[in-house]
Design a protein around this motif. Sequence first.
Motif, PDB file in Angstrom:
ATOM      1  N   ALA A  46       0.853  -1.251  -0.008  1.00 35.74           N
ATOM      2  CA  ALA A  46       0.018   0.039   0.006  1.00 35.74           C
ATOM      3  C   ALA A  46       0.845   1.314   0.146  1.00 35.74           C
ATOM      4  O   ALA A  46       0.591   2.094  -0.491  1.00 35.74           O
ATOM      5  N   GLU A  47       1.840   1.476   0.647  1.00 30.30           N
ATOM      6  CA  GLU A  47       2.873   2.374   1.021  1.00 30.30           C
ATOM      7  C   GLU A  47       3.612   2.578  -0.520  1.00 30.30           C
ATOM      8  O   GLU A  47       3.487   3.874  -0.861  1.00 30.30           O
ATOM      9  N   ILE A  48       4.083   1.552  -1.092  1.00 33.88           N
ATOM     10  CA  ILE A  48       4.549   1.693  -2.406  1.00 33.88           C
ATOM     11  C   ILE A  48       3.841   2.142  -3.519  1.00 33.88           C
ATOM     12  O   ILE A  48       4.019   2.975  -4.340  1.00 33.88           O
ATOM     13  N   LEU A  49       2.531   1.671  -3.624  1.00 30.63           N
ATOM     14  CA  LEU A  49       1.462   2.112  -4.541  1.00 30.63           C
ATOM     15  C   LEU A  49       0.795   3.481  -4.200  1.00 30.63           C
ATOM     16  O   LEU A  49      -0.010   3.961  -4.893  1.00 30.63           O
ATOM     17  N   GLU A  50       1.241   3.968  -2.968  1.00 35.41           N
ATOM     18  CA  GLU A  50       0.282   5.205  -2.393  1.00 35.41           C
ATOM     19  C   GLU A  50      -0.890   4.887  -2.352  1.00 35.41           C
ATOM     20  O   GLU A  50      -1.934   5.835  -2.714  1.00 35.41           O
ATOM     21  N   LYS A  51      -1.325   3.890  -1.703  1.00 27.23           N
ATOM     22  CA  LYS A  51      -2.802   3.705  -1.442  1.00 27.23           C
ATOM     23  C   LYS A  51      -3.017   3.523  -0.053  1.00 27.23           C
ATOM     24  O   LYS A  51      -2.272   3.511   1.022  1.00 27.23           O
ATOM     25  N   GLU A  52      -4.535   3.983   0.426  1.00 28.79           N
ATOM     26  CA  GLU A  52      -4.756   3.856   1.772  1.00 28.79           C
ATOM     27  C   GLU A  52      -5.870   2.531   1.682  1.00 28.79           C
ATOM     28  O   GLU A  52      -6.676   2.608   1.099  1.00 28.79           O
ATOM     29  N   ILE A  53      -5.383   1.880   2.616  1.00 30.59           N
ATOM     30  CA  ILE A  53      -6.277   0.802   2.873  1.00 30.59           C
ATOM     31  C   ILE A  53      -7.720   0.779   3.592  1.00 30.59           C
ATOM     32  O   ILE A  53      -7.651   1.640   4.861  1.00 30.59           O
ATOM     33  N   ASP A  54      -8.596   0.664   2.765  1.00 32.94           N
ATOM     34  CA  ASP A  54     -10.027   0.945   3.643  1.00 32.94           C
ATOM     35  C   ASP A  54     -10.495  -0.263   4.135  1.00 32.94           C
ATOM     36  O   ASP A  54     -11.048  -0.321   5.292  1.00 32.94           O
ATOM     37  N   GLU A  55     -10.360  -1.401   3.731  1.00 29.77           N
ATOM     38  CA  GLU A  55     -10.558  -2.588   4.403  1.00 29.77           C
ATOM     39  C   GLU A  55      -9.608  -3.879   3.800  1.00 29.77           C
ATOM     40  O   GLU A  55      -9.325  -3.956   2.756  1.00 29.77           O
ATOM     41  N   ILE A  56      -9.505  -4.875   4.743  1.00 27.54           N
ATOM     42  CA  ILE A  56      -8.649  -6.143   4.313  1.00 27.54           C
ATOM     43  C   ILE A  56      -9.872  -7.251   4.721  1.00 27.54           C
ATOM     44  O   ILE A  56     -10.199  -7.642   5.618  1.00 27.54           O
ATOM     45  N   SER A  57     -10.431  -7.668   3.542  1.00 20.54           N
ATOM     46  CA  SER A  57     -11.559  -8.579   3.572  1.00 20.54           C
ATOM     47  C   SER A  57     -11.074 -10.086   3.757  1.00 20.54           C
ATOM     48  O   SER A  57     -11.734 -10.963   4.265  1.00 20.54           O
ATOM     49  N   ASN A  58      -9.722 -10.266   3.528  1.00 22.96           N
ATOM     50  CA  ASN A  58      -9.177 -11.588   3.755  1.00 22.96           C
ATOM     51  C   ASN A  58      -7.641 -11.488   3.682  1.00 22.96           C
ATOM     52  O   ASN A  58      -7.021 -10.666   2.937  1.00 22.96           O
ATOM     53  N   ALA A  59      -7.008 -12.086   4.470  1.00 23.13           N
ATOM     54  CA  ALA A  59      -5.509 -12.132   4.630  1.00 23.13           C
ATOM     55  C   ALA A  59      -5.205 -13.525   5.053  1.00 23.13           C
ATOM     56  O   ALA A  59      -5.391 -14.080   6.169  1.00 23.13           O
ATOM     57  N   LYS A  60      -4.236 -13.947   4.283  1.00 22.28           N
ATOM     58  CA  LYS A  60      -3.825 -15.395   4.542  1.00 22.28           C
ATOM     59  C   LYS A  60      -2.105 -15.171   4.432  1.00 22.28           C
ATOM     60  O   LYS A  60      -1.783 -14.915   3.426  1.00 22.28           O
ATOM     61  N   PHE A  61      -1.445 -15.627   5.693  1.00 24.58           N
ATOM     62  CA  PHE A  61      -0.139 -15.632   5.860  1.00 24.58           C
ATOM     63  C   PHE A  61       0.388 -17.131   5.741  1.00 24.58           C
ATOM     64  O   PHE A  61       0.061 -17.683   6.701  1.00 24.58           O
ATOM     65  N   VAL A  62       0.932 -17.669   4.625  1.00 21.92           N
ATOM     66  CA  VAL A  62       1.081 -19.012   4.429  1.00 21.92           C
ATOM     67  C   VAL A  62       2.362 -19.514   4.771  1.00 21.92           C
ATOM     68  O   VAL A  62       2.888 -20.630   4.688  1.00 21.92           O
ATOM     69  N   HIS A  63       3.474 -18.490   4.560  1.00 26.00           N
ATOM     70  CA  HIS A  63       4.972 -18.750   4.652  1.00 26.00           C
ATOM     71  C   HIS A  63       5.645 -17.710   5.413  1.00 26.00           C
ATOM     72  O   HIS A  63       5.321 -16.454   5.302  1.00 26.00           O
ATOM     73  N   LYS A  64       6.755 -18.097   6.109  1.00 24.27           N
ATOM     74  CA  LYS A  64       7.459 -16.883   6.685  1.00 24.27           C
ATOM     75  C   LYS A  64       8.142 -16.001   5.745  1.00 24.27           C
ATOM     76  O   LYS A  64       8.516 -16.468   4.762  1.00 24.27           O
ATOM     77  N   VAL A  65       8.114 -14.637   6.218  1.00 24.23           N
ATOM     78  CA  VAL A  65       8.883 -13.893   5.398  1.00 24.23           C
ATOM     79  C   VAL A  65      10.265 -13.345   6.037  1.00 24.23           C
ATOM     80  O   VAL A  65      10.067 -12.863   7.240  1.00 24.23           O
ATOM     81  N   LEU A  66      11.325 -13.538   5.655  1.00 23.32           N
ATOM     82  CA  LEU A  66      12.646 -13.484   6.375  1.00 23.32           C
ATOM     83  C   LEU A  66      13.381 -12.138   5.815  1.00 23.32           C
ATOM     84  O   LEU A  66      13.333 -11.675   4.868  1.00 23.32           O
ATOM     85  N   PRO A  67      14.448 -11.746   6.668  1.00 22.71           N
ATOM     86  CA  PRO A  67      15.383 -10.599   6.389  1.00 22.71           C
ATOM     87  C   PRO A  67      15.877 -10.938   5.240  1.00 22.71           C
ATOM     88  O   PRO A  67      16.244 -12.039   4.653  1.00 22.71           O
ATOM     89  N   LYS A  68      16.239 -10.168   4.283  1.00 27.35           N
ATOM     90  CA  LYS A  68      17.172 -10.163   3.115  1.00 27.35           C
ATOM     91  C   LYS A  68      16.605 -10.980   2.029  1.00 27.35           C
ATOM     92  O   LYS A  68      17.106 -10.996   0.872  1.00 27.35           O
TER      93      LYS A  68
END
Length: 111
Positions: free
Chosen positions: A53-75
């Motif tokens: 959202a920050e990169i595309l300069e958007k303001e989030i109104d709603e998160i209707s679904n969010a699935k975090f399925v794999h860890k995101v690591l440094p680098k």
Amino acid sequence: MSQSYLSTGLYHIIEKRDEAVEIELSDASHPVFKAHFEGMPLLPGFLQIDIIAEILEKEIDEISNAKFVHKVLPKERLLYAVTPTKNGVRVKLKNGSNVLCGDFKLTWHQK
């Protein structure tokens, strides 16, 4: 694009297009990774969404679904694929090994 205090120095943009953004995360010395989690640094889920959202300069109104399925690591290199939907956008987040890390359905507007 102005970065929030949490994301300053957290990533750098490799490539930016309307439908996709590729970034590389900082190393584990960034304060976000030091705080989440000690001894096992991970990118928090809320930041996985906030970054695109920050990169595309958007303001989030709603998160209707969010699935975090794999860890995101440094680098890690990350690719955000953004697809318009009937009610907003669908964002798929994959790492450099093409493993799905997150799948988000969002509505947002231009800042």
